[in-house]
Design a protein around this motif. Structure first.
Motif, PDB file in Angstrom:
ATOM      1  N   GLY A   1     -11.643 -27.128  64.967  1.00 16.70           N
ATOM      2  CA  GLY A   1     -12.787 -28.036  64.927  1.00 16.70           C
ATOM      3  C   GLY A   1     -14.039 -27.315  65.376  1.00 16.70           C
ATOM      4  N   GLU A   2     -14.688 -27.909  66.370  1.00 19.39           N
ATOM      5  CA  GLU A   2     -15.900 -27.276  66.873  1.00 19.39           C
ATOM      6  C   GLU A   2     -15.595 -26.229  67.926  1.00 19.39           C
ATOM      7  OE1 GLU A   2     -18.381 -30.508  68.234  1.00 19.39           O
ATOM      8  OE2 GLU A   2     -17.848 -31.587  66.421  1.00 19.39           O
ATOM      9  N   LEU A   3     -14.328 -26.176  68.345  1.00 21.35           N
ATOM     10  CA  LEU A   3     -13.955 -25.241  69.410  1.00 21.35           C
ATOM     11  C   LEU A   3     -13.706 -23.848  68.861  1.00 21.35           C
ATOM     12  CD1 LEU A   3     -11.381 -26.940  71.777  1.00 21.35           C
ATOM     13  CD2 LEU A   3     -13.563 -25.952  72.406  1.00 21.35           C
ATOM     14  N   THR A   4     -14.235 -22.859  69.567  1.00 23.73           N
ATOM     15  CA  THR A   4     -13.945 -21.483  69.214  1.00 23.73           C
ATOM     16  C   THR A   4     -13.409 -20.788  70.455  1.00 23.73           C
ATOM     17  OG1 THR A   4     -15.886 -21.591  67.806  1.00 23.73           O
ATOM     18  CG2 THR A   4     -14.902 -19.417  68.165  1.00 23.73           C
TER      19      THR A   4
ATOM     20  N   LEU B   1      -9.553 -12.430  73.103  1.00 20.03           N
ATOM     21  CA  LEU B   1      -9.640 -11.173  73.843  1.00 20.03           C
ATOM     22  C   LEU B   1     -10.396 -11.342  75.147  1.00 20.03           C
ATOM     23  CD1 LEU B   1     -10.161  -8.346  71.210  1.00 20.03           C
ATOM     24  CD2 LEU B   1      -8.150  -8.851  72.602  1.00 20.03           C
ATOM     25  N   CYS B   2     -11.563 -12.005  75.047  1.00 15.49           N
ATOM     26  CA  CYS B   2     -12.361 -12.197  76.264  1.00 15.49           C
ATOM     27  C   CYS B   2     -11.952 -13.454  77.022  1.00 15.49           C
ATOM     28  CB  CYS B   2     -13.846 -12.308  75.936  1.00 15.49           C
ATOM     29  SG  CYS B   2     -14.396 -11.162  74.703  1.00 15.49           S
ATOM     30  N   LYS B   3     -11.037 -14.228  76.423  1.00 15.50           N
ATOM     31  CA  LYS B   3     -10.594 -15.487  77.025  1.00 15.50           C
ATOM     32  C   LYS B   3     -11.786 -16.417  77.269  1.00 15.50           C
ATOM     33  CE  LYS B   3      -6.421 -13.674  78.966  1.00 15.50           C
ATOM     34  NZ  LYS B   3      -5.456 -13.639  80.024  1.00 15.50           N
ATOM     35  N   ARG B   4     -12.636 -16.550  76.243  1.00 18.96           N
ATOM     36  CA  ARG B   4     -13.806 -17.413  76.364  1.00 18.96           C
ATOM     37  C   ARG B   4     -13.719 -18.551  75.374  1.00 18.96           C
ATOM     38  NH1 ARG B   4     -17.868 -13.454  77.773  1.00 18.96           N
ATOM     39  NH2 ARG B   4     -18.130 -12.928  75.600  1.00 18.96           N
ATOM     40  N   VAL B   5     -14.114 -19.730  75.828  1.00 18.86           N
ATOM     41  CA  VAL B   5     -14.087 -20.904  74.972  1.00 18.86           C
ATOM     42  C   VAL B   5     -15.519 -21.386  74.763  1.00 18.86           C
ATOM     43  CG1 VAL B   5     -13.117 -23.203  74.655  1.00 18.86           C
ATOM     44  CG2 VAL B   5     -11.911 -21.524  76.052  1.00 18.86           C
ATOM     45  N   SER B   6     -15.865 -21.698  73.520  1.00 20.39           N
ATOM     46  CA  SER B   6     -17.215 -22.207  73.301  1.00 20.39           C
ATOM     47  C   SER B   6     -17.223 -23.281  72.218  1.00 20.39           C
ATOM     48  CB  SER B   6     -18.142 -21.052  72.923  1.00 20.39           C
ATOM     49  OG  SER B   6     -17.599 -20.364  71.817  1.00 20.39           O
ATOM     50  N   THR B   7     -18.200 -24.164  72.272  1.00 23.07           N
ATOM     51  CA  THR B   7     -18.416 -25.150  71.213  1.00 23.07           C
ATOM     52  C   THR B   7     -19.830 -24.962  70.709  1.00 23.07           C
ATOM     53  OG1 THR B   7     -19.194 -26.713  72.835  1.00 23.07           O
ATOM     54  CG2 THR B   7     -16.895 -26.887  72.200  1.00 23.07           C
TER      55      THR B   7
ATOM     56  N   GLU C   1     -21.556 -22.428  69.901  1.00 23.56           N
ATOM     57  CA  GLU C   1     -22.258 -21.363  70.623  1.00 23.56           C
ATOM     58  C   GLU C   1     -22.499 -21.677  72.102  1.00 23.56           C
ATOM     59  OE1 GLU C   1     -22.728 -18.446  68.964  1.00 23.56           O
ATOM     60  OE2 GLU C   1     -21.750 -19.536  67.335  1.00 23.56           O
ATOM     61  N   LEU C   2     -22.020 -22.809  72.537  1.00 25.88           N
ATOM     62  CA  LEU C   2     -22.215 -23.175  73.942  1.00 25.88           C
ATOM     63  C   LEU C   2     -20.917 -22.873  74.707  1.00 25.88           C
ATOM     64  CD1 LEU C   2     -24.743 -24.742  75.215  1.00 25.88           C
ATOM     65  CD2 LEU C   2     -23.099 -26.617  75.470  1.00 25.88           C
ATOM     66  N   ALA C   3     -21.035 -21.978  75.690  1.00 25.12           N
ATOM     67  CA  ALA C   3     -19.818 -21.562  76.383  1.00 25.12           C
ATOM     68  C   ALA C   3     -19.333 -22.630  77.358  1.00 25.12           C
ATOM     69  CB  ALA C   3     -20.080 -20.260  77.128  1.00 25.12           C
ATOM     70  N   LEU C   4     -18.013 -22.762  77.436  1.00 24.91           N
ATOM     71  CA  LEU C   4     -17.413 -23.712  78.377  1.00 24.91           C
ATOM     72  C   LEU C   4     -16.932 -22.944  79.598  1.00 24.91           C
ATOM     73  CD1 LEU C   4     -17.141 -25.899  76.008  1.00 24.91           C
ATOM     74  CD2 LEU C   4     -15.008 -26.484  77.140  1.00 24.91           C
TER      75      LEU C   4
ATOM     76  N   GLY D   1     -19.044 -32.286  74.484  1.00 27.77           N
ATOM     77  CA  GLY D   1     -19.172 -33.098  73.281  1.00 27.77           C
ATOM     78  C   GLY D   1     -17.886 -33.270  72.490  1.00 27.77           C
ATOM     79  N   ILE D   2     -16.776 -32.861  73.052  1.00 26.56           N
ATOM     80  CA  ILE D   2     -15.507 -33.063  72.345  1.00 26.56           C
ATOM     81  C   ILE D   2     -14.691 -34.106  73.088  1.00 26.56           C
ATOM     82  CG2 ILE D   2     -13.384 -31.954  71.565  1.00 26.56           C
ATOM     83  CD1 ILE D   2     -14.944 -29.329  71.590  1.00 26.56           C
ATOM     84  N   SER D   3     -14.602 -35.259  72.501  1.00 25.99           N
ATOM     85  CA  SER D   3     -13.805 -36.302  73.152  1.00 25.99           C
ATOM     86  C   SER D   3     -12.598 -36.609  72.271  1.00 25.99           C
ATOM     87  CB  SER D   3     -14.668 -37.542  73.366  1.00 25.99           C
ATOM     88  OG  SER D   3     -15.282 -37.887  72.143  1.00 25.99           O
ATOM     89  N   GLU D   4     -11.710 -37.348  72.810  1.00 21.89           N
ATOM     90  CA  GLU D   4     -10.517 -37.751  72.054  1.00 21.89           C
ATOM     91  C   GLU D   4      -9.779 -36.558  71.459  1.00 21.89           C
ATOM     92  OE1 GLU D   4      -9.714 -41.236  71.275  1.00 21.89           O
ATOM     93  OE2 GLU D   4     -11.122 -41.580  72.921  1.00 21.89           O
ATOM     94  N   CYS D   5      -9.544 -35.564  72.277  1.00 21.91           N
ATOM     95  CA  CYS D   5      -8.837 -34.400  71.734  1.00 21.91           C
ATOM     96  C   CYS D   5      -7.401 -34.304  72.241  1.00 21.91           C
ATOM     97  CB  CYS D   5      -9.588 -33.120  72.063  1.00 21.91           C
ATOM     98  SG  CYS D   5      -9.978 -32.973  73.806  1.00 21.91           S
ATOM     99  N   ILE D   6      -7.160 -34.846  73.416  1.00 18.52           N
ATOM    100  CA  ILE D   6      -5.793 -34.811  73.950  1.00 18.52           C
ATOM    101  C   ILE D   6      -5.279 -36.240  74.060  1.00 18.52           C
ATOM    102  CG2 ILE D   6      -4.346 -34.131  75.892  1.00 18.52           C
ATOM    103  CD1 ILE D   6      -6.579 -32.082  76.592  1.00 18.52           C
ATOM    104  N   LYS D   7      -4.174 -36.493  73.404  1.00 18.20           N
ATOM    105  CA  LYS D   7      -3.600 -37.836  73.499  1.00 18.20           C
ATOM    106  C   LYS D   7      -2.480 -37.812  74.532  1.00 18.20           C
ATOM    107  CE  LYS D   7      -1.744 -41.637  70.931  1.00 18.20           C
ATOM    108  NZ  LYS D   7      -0.879 -42.067  69.858  1.00 18.20           N
ATOM    109  N   THR D   8      -2.491 -38.818  75.399  1.00 20.78           N
ATOM    110  CA  THR D   8      -1.460 -38.893  76.427  1.00 20.78           C
ATOM    111  C   THR D   8      -0.412 -39.924  76.017  1.00 20.78           C
ATOM    112  OG1 THR D   8      -3.193 -38.470  78.028  1.00 20.78           O
ATOM    113  CG2 THR D   8      -1.086 -39.192  78.894  1.00 20.78           C
ATOM    114  N   TYR D   9       0.841 -39.521  76.125  1.00 21.29           N
ATOM    115  CA  TYR D   9       1.916 -40.453  75.785  1.00 21.29           C
ATOM    116  C   TYR D   9       2.551 -40.988  77.059  1.00 21.29           C
ATOM    117  CZ  TYR D   9       1.620 -38.976  70.947  1.00 21.29           C
ATOM    118  OH  TYR D   9       1.183 -38.729  69.670  1.00 21.29           O
TER     119      TYR D   9
END
Lengths: 266, 353
Positions: A170-173, A177-183, A185-188, A247-255
């Motif tokens: 999705g919007e997540l990248t 290698l660098c173990k970096r997460v961004s949406t 271009e915005l780093a998390l 800005g990423i909601s509803e990505c993990i569903k809990t059972y």
């Protein structure tokens, strides 16, 4: 030639005959997917416990993997000699021989098959021997199937089958290698635990992962000393909050508080 | 060689000893007889032969005196013989028994082979050694079977546990309702409990079988420092205090040391009422201390390290954690102690370097 073999050594004859039928079958199987998809990973599961082997196949076939099984030493050796695989899961204690000998045979071949040893023998010697002989990873039984799936994924990626070190969802990248997460271009800013958690969830997307599998992935052997896995809940909560902020909601569903699933579409 | 009984051997030794002493003291007896006992007789005979009259002598007094002296000498010789037999001969006679006793006292069922026992040619000792040998052999056999059983049972249990776990992973994928999902979660935790128990039993069996032979020099402070992130995923705010300049090397097996630390710290995490902080790890002067704040009172120090004793009414853990800690410490020759201080449990390990 086959007939003369039948006269001298009938058991070898039958064995060869089965191998040929196997070969034909796999040719047909090989042909089919090439029509639909260009890249399909071929896995071989060498494991004498049929129940466990079947579970692994059932779990992995949800991805684009083509799984084959071998239940004994002889069967495994004959399959390895005939076909090429991308990844081989190898049990060390097999009827008819030691898994380490199979590993030597695999390594003699020019192919680049990755090998993950799955063994109940949790002694360090086996692990060291296996890795020294060229195994790529070692997973002690019992393991969680999502964990195995994750290891296979990582191995195939390392072997450069999938090409890039960037994982997109999705919007997540995720830069592996660098173990970096961004949406966008915005780093998390994620902690190490949260990063591991996110990667585990994404690589096991479309699957429900139990809390205990997550706990074991996050803290290894220490996890099963704990009586409850509430610490997993805390980390999930933090991860969710950080993703929500980006800005990423509803990505993990809990059972019902027992399992989690990554539901963000690609 | 025919074995003699203890009694006959003692008697024969006594007889030999007495005879030898009597032979050795014969000149003394001769002198005594000649100069005291028979002296007067000789004088009378001499006088009669030369035709002189019998000299005036107190014969009665002399004879009694001589006899008394002779008796005294015999008494002394006998006493001496007796003393010698008891003091030296008996000591020599019983030395095989003493050796056997020493060997049995030092005997360790887990470590030593069946000792070579010496009977000194004495029937009773031969019987004793024989029964001891049989007894030890039986014990060793029982011990071996028990060890093998634990190890084999654990190995055999691993496969079904692995299958159960994989089936649960699969079952999780079926979009089940809440009741089923909660049941699956329960099964997961049971599976993990069994798996943990199984792994611990295997570990204990392996420590007892001394299968962890690889020792290396490890800097404890570095070691703790590197494992802290793993613990912090479970519980935030674990406080680790140590002198940064201090290099604290210990000789240990890496796997066991990790296991020791895991058990102590997870135990602390499990039993602290605080969700944040409350756990202190201290390392100084050859000592490692793990402290956690507690719910209640002191634990019973004498039964704490025994297997399957859980101090907690909530029945957390499987009661093997602390016995593993103890087993690992014993294996390396370290000392582990428990105390209750500042409303908290304190476990300290003294590394003898």
């Amino acid at each position: 030639m086959l007939f003369s073999l039948y006269l001298t050594e009938p058991h070898l004859f039958w064995h060869n005959l089965f191998s040929y039928s196997d070969f034909l079958q796999s040719c047909i199987l090989n042909l089919q997917p090439t029509l639909q998809k260009t890249q399909e990973m071929k896995l071989l599961i060498i494991e004498d416990e049929k129940e466990l082997s079947d579970s692994i196949v059932c779990f992995l076939s949800r991805e684009d993997y083509l799984c084959e099984q071998a239940f004994s030493f002889v069967e495994a050796v004959s399959k390895i000699e005939i076909y090429d695989y991308d990844c081989i899961m190898l049990d060390l204690m097999l009827p008819g021989g030691n898994g380490l000998d199979i590993l030597k045979k695999i390594k003699k071949k020019p192919s680049v098959a990755g090998v993950i040893i799955i063994s109940a023998k949790d002694s360090l010697d086996d692990k060291v021997d296996g890795l020294r002989l060229g195994a790529d990873d070692y997973l002690a039984k019992p393991f969680h199937l999502p964990e195995l799936s994750m290891r296979i994924f990582a191995l195939l990626r390392r072997k450069n089958f999938t090409g890039s070190n960037i994982l997109k969802n999705g919007e997540l990248t995720i830069d592996l290698l660098c173990k970096r997460v961004s949406t966008n271009e915005l780093a998390l800013d994620l902690t190490k635990t949260e990063y591991e958690l996110l990667l585990f969830l994404i690589e096991n997307r479309r699957r429900v992962i139990s809390k205990s599998a997550l706990a074991e992935h996050l803290s290894g052997d220490i996890a099963d000393m704990m009586d409850d896995f509430n610490f997993v809940y805390a980390h999930i909560k933090n991860l969710k909050a950080k993703l929500q902020q980006a800005g990423i909601s509803e990505c993990i569903k809990t059972y019902y508080g027992t399992g989690y699933k990554w539901i963000l579409e690609e | 060689m025919k074995k003699k009984s203890l009694l006959s051997k003692t008697l024969s030794l006594f007889v030999v000893c007495t005879t030898v002493i009597f032979i050795l003291t014969t000149p003394l007896f001769y002198l005594l007889t000649k100069h005291f006992y028979a002296e007067d007789m000789a004088d009378i005979i001499n006088a009669v032969q030369q035709g002189n009259g019998i000299p005036s002598l107190d014969l009665e007094r002399d004879i009694i005196m001589g006899m008394m002296l002779q008796l005294l000498l015999i008494f002394i010789v006998l006493c001496f013989a007796l003393l010698l037999t008891i003091r030296f001969m008996t000591h020599r006679l019983w030395s095989p028994f003493d050796d056997t006793l020493k060997m049995i006292e030092q005997f360790n069922l887990a470590k030593n082979p069946i000792p070579q026992l010496y009977d000194g040619g004495i029937e009773e000792f031969a019987r004793l050694n024989d029964s001891l040998r049989k007894l030890i052999q039986k014990d060793k056999e029982a011990y071996r079977i028990q060890k093998e059983f634990t190890e084999n049972a654990s190995h055999e249990l691993q496969t079904p546990l692995a299958i159960i776990r994989s089936k649960l992973d699969l079952l999780m994928q079926e979009n089940a309702d809440e009741k089923t999902m909660l049941a699956i979660a329960d099964l997961y935790s049971l599976n993990i409990r069994m798996e943990h128990l199984n792994r611990n039993l295997l570990l204990l069996a392996k420590i007892e079988n001394e299968q962890y032979t690889e020792m290396e020099d490890i800097d404890l402070n570095d070691f703790i420092e590197s494992s802290l992130p793993g613990y912090e995923a479970l519980h935030s705010g674990i406080c680790f205090e140590h002198d940064k300049k201090d290099i604290f090397k210990i000789r240990a097996n890496r796997i066991l040391l990790e296991c020791l630390l895991n058990n102590l710290i997870v135990n602390a995490i499990r039993h602290t009422p605080d969700t944040d902080g409350g756990i202190k790890v201290l390392s100084s002067n050859g000592n490692l201390t793990v402290y956690n704040s507690a719910y209640g009172d002191s634990l019973k120090a004498d039964t704490l390290f025994l297997r399957f004793r859980t101090g907690d009414v909530n029945k957390k853990g499987n009661g093997l954690g602390l016995s593993i800690v103890k087993a690992i410490c014993d294996y390396h020759g370290w000392d582990v102690n428990y105390s209750f201080e500042d409303k908290g449990h304190k476990f300290s390990i003294l590394f003898i370097i």
